[in-house]
Each structure stands twice: as C-alpha cells, then as structure tokens.
Design a protein around this motif. Structure first.
Motif, PDB file in Angstrom:
ATOM      1  N   ASP A   1       0.841  -1.190   0.000  1.00  0.00           N
ATOM      2  CA  ASP A   1       0.000   0.000   0.000  1.00  0.00           C
ATOM      3  C   ASP A   1       0.884   1.250   0.000  1.00  0.00           C
ATOM      4  O   ASP A   1       1.744   1.425   0.869  1.00  0.00           O
ATOM      5  N   THR A   2       0.642   2.107  -0.960  1.00  0.00           N
ATOM      6  CA  THR A   2       1.480   3.307  -1.089  1.00  0.00           C
ATOM      7  C   THR A   2       1.392   4.194   0.159  1.00  0.00           C
ATOM      8  O   THR A   2       2.373   4.822   0.562  1.00  0.00           O
TER       9      THR A   2
ATOM     10  N   ASP B   1       0.693   8.832 -11.357  1.00  0.00           N
ATOM     11  CA  ASP B   1      -0.424   8.485 -12.241  1.00  0.00           C
ATOM     12  C   ASP B   1      -1.455   7.759 -11.367  1.00  0.00           C
ATOM     13  O   ASP B   1      -1.593   6.537 -11.436  1.00  0.00           O
TER      14      ASP B   1
ATOM     15  N   SER C   1       2.190  -0.936 -14.115  1.00  0.00           N
ATOM     16  CA  SER C   1       2.988  -1.931 -14.848  1.00  0.00           C
ATOM     17  C   SER C   1       4.466  -1.550 -14.920  1.00  0.00           C
ATOM     18  O   SER C   1       5.220  -2.156 -15.670  1.00  0.00           O
TER      19      SER C   1
ATOM     20  N   THR D   1       5.970   1.486 -15.786  1.00  0.00           N
ATOM     21  CA  THR D   1       6.448   2.339 -16.892  1.00  0.00           C
ATOM     22  C   THR D   1       7.477   3.376 -16.425  1.00  0.00           C
ATOM     23  O   THR D   1       8.520   3.554 -17.065  1.00  0.00           O
TER      24      THR D   1
ATOM     25  N   GLU E   1       3.538  -0.318  -5.802  1.00  0.00           N
ATOM     26  CA  GLU E   1       2.306  -0.824  -6.421  1.00  0.00           C
ATOM     27  C   GLU E   1       1.739  -1.917  -5.515  1.00  0.00           C
ATOM     28  O   GLU E   1       2.460  -2.743  -4.989  1.00  0.00           O
TER      29      GLU E   1
END
Ligand SMILES: C[S@@+](CC[C@H](N)C(=O)[O-])C[C@H]1O[C@@H](n2cnc3c(N)ncnc32)[C@H](O)[C@@H]1O
Length: 312
Positions: free
Chosen positions: A43-44, A62, A250, A252, A268
């Motif tokens: 968990d961020t 994002d 994913s 990026t 993530e």
C-alpha cells in the motif's frame, strides 16, 4: 506480427516477485540504497511513510482517476469531488517530505479530476504548467464527446528547479522549407524528408497509447507510454537522479527511468503488476530503446523506426 503483450498470472510471475520489496518489511529508517531500483509491493500510504526524506529529485504520479476502474482484484470507485480532493491530499502530503528542495512533480489526470488535482497540488507546490496529451485512442460516448486527451500537471517545490529543454526536442517534418542564401534555415534534408528539431510545447500529439505489437505493452488497464514518461524524465532530471512513482502500475516510470540511467522507487499494491514490471525491467537491461525516441530526439507519432535517417 506477434502479440507482445506481457500478461501472466501471479503464480507464473513468482520468480520475478522474489526481487520485490514488501512494504511490510520496510523500516521507518530505511536508507535510500535499500529501496532504490527495487519495486515495492504494498500500500502506497504505508510505504511512503517509511521512505527516506529529501531523497527524490522527480515525482511522477499516475493515480487512479475519479472513475470506476478495476485494477486486478482491487477497484477504484468514483467518489465525490470533495472526497477525491481528500484522497489526493492524503497521498500527496506523504510524498512531499520525500522530495528534495529543487524537485519537480508531474501528476497525470483526465478532464474530470484535473481541477481537483490542480487545487491540491497548488497547496503544496508551485504550478509551472499543464501539459495536454492527445491520446488518439479513447472510448466512444453515446451522448457526449469522446475523451481524447489527458492532462499532466507540472509543478516544482521551489523556483530553483532543473529543466533540460535540449533533451526533449521534437523532430518535425518541415512543411515550408525556407532557405537563406540557398541554404536550409534550421532544417535538415534526410533521405526520407525534411526535418526540423523544435522546442516542445505543452500540447503533446506525438504519442500513442501502447498497443499489442509493442514490446512495452502489458495487460494493465491504464498503462502510460514509455515515450510520454521519457519526456518528463529527460526534461526534469539528470542521470543518477531518483524518480519516485507512488502508483507504479505496470512499471512504466521505473523501466523508463532505468533505460535513461536514472534510479527509481516504484510502489504498487497489485502483485501481478509488480511481476510484470520486473519482467519489463529485465528486458530493459538488454534493450534500452524507447519507441519514438531515437538519436536523442522525439519523433512524430507512428514514425517508422526503420526509415533511413541522416544526422544533422
Ligand atoms: C493509473 S494506474 C498507474 C499506471 C502506470 N502509470 C503504468 O504505466 O502502468 C494506478 C495504479 O495505482 C495502483 N494503486 C492504487 N491505489 C494504490 C495504493 N493505495 N497503493 C499502491 N498502489 C495503488 C493501482 O493498482 C494501479 O495499478
């Protein structure tokens, strides 16, 4: 052409997950060297609290937009504008102490949550610009205009921020090739046409969303293109700098940072996405190409990469 989409189960990705850091294993006094260039699974909101303060040069976010969206087993459910403001304030306030004094910040959003993101971002940082990305692809609406754009807010912690304009030049086809004393004025003749390297504006129409035949493509529902993230990284960081992405998806940002010789911290919560990210990073170690970025410039959308080119 072969479908290159990265899409495998958590079970099949177990081998990749071995190199991920679990947020629960992080300590409050974790050093930068222990977290950098690794994917944090968890968990961020918890992980951000344990990261070293004043260590990040560039923050790229994002977050889930204010829409109903499934991210694997987790889903983001649309909330009121007031709640979305609180949600944004909660994670952004955890990111801010991690930033260096001259750091830059980019936050992606759609038209619907752009105002909320802007209003929270300006509480914490100095807004420098709003980039509009013309996405090309978008879902058709029954009684509305199809959404074909996204915003990316650009801000800095102080006015003393780094910006490398020459690293993000855009190569454009010249429509009116003006000559001065018989010589091309600011353009170059190549075997496939006349080109000029131009300063990029805040309207980005040269980037398509990743699709099945691109090696960067994964089954993540809202994956950003490496070309888009490369522009942010090249303009707003130097080699060796630390780039933080609190909603890694994913991978990026992490993969693009690695390709451009920056360090990364990526958080993530979905193990499947983390496994795909690590697979992408493994591939990136062998192949540093970024689709649409070649010879140190960004090419127009869908430029054939096998065209014969001559350098200036
Ligand atoms: C918009 S996507 C990011 C996509 C990413 N930029 C990419 O290119 O793949 C947001 C991501 O944030 C993750 N996420 C949402 N809430 C989170 C939380 N509290 N902790 C960690 N990750 C979270 C979701 O699982 C999702 O993958």
């Amino acid at each position: 052409m072969r479908n290159k989409t990265i899409d495998f189960s958590v079970e099949d990705g177990a081998i990749y997950l071995k190199s991920a850091l679990n947020e629960k294993d992080l300590k409050k006094d974790t050093s930068l060297e222990n977290v950098v260039d690794k994917f944090i699974l968890g968990d961020t909101y918890e992980a951000l609290k344990k990261l070293p303060k004043k260590s990040v040069d560039l923050l790229i976010c994002d977050p889930p937009y204010n829409l109903n969206k499934k991210f694997g087993k987790n889903a983001f459910l649309a909330i009121s504008s007031e709640e979305y403001i609180k949600y944004t304030r909660k994670w952004l306030s955890l990111c801010m102490p991690l930033l260096k004094d001259n750091a830059s910040i980019y936050i992606c959003c759609d038209w619907k949550c752009s105002n909320e993101i802007f209003s929270v971002l300006k509480e914490f940082a100095i807004i420098q610009n709003r980039i509009t990305w013309q996405r090309e692809k978008g879902r058709g609406a029954k009684a509305n205009w199809k959404n074909g754009m996204e915003d990316i807010w650009f801000a800095s912690t102080t006015e003393d921020y780094y910006f490398n304009l020459s690293a993000v030049k855009q190569r454009r086809r010249v429509l009116a090739p003006y000559k001065d004393n018989g010589k091309p004025k600011d353009w170059t003749q190549t075997p496939d046409g006349k080109y000029r390297d131009t300063c990029p504006s805040n309207f980005w129409d040269d980037i398509s969303v990743p699709y099945w035949s691109m090696s960067e493509n994964t089954a993540h529902p809202t994956q950003k293109p490496e070309k888009l993230i490369a522009k942010l990284i090249l303009a707003s960081s130097k080699e060796g700098d630390v780039v933080l992405d609190p909603f890694g998806g994913s991978g990026t940002t992490a993969v693009t940072a690695n390709k451009l010789n920056r360090r990364f911290i990526s958080i993530e919560q979905n193990p499947q996405y983390v496994a795909w990210s690590i697979k992408r990073l493994d591939t990136a170690k062998l192949d540093k190409t970024i689709q649409g970025y070649e010879d140190g410039v960004f090419w127009e959308r869908n430029t054939q990469l096998n065209l014969k080119r001559t350098k200036k």
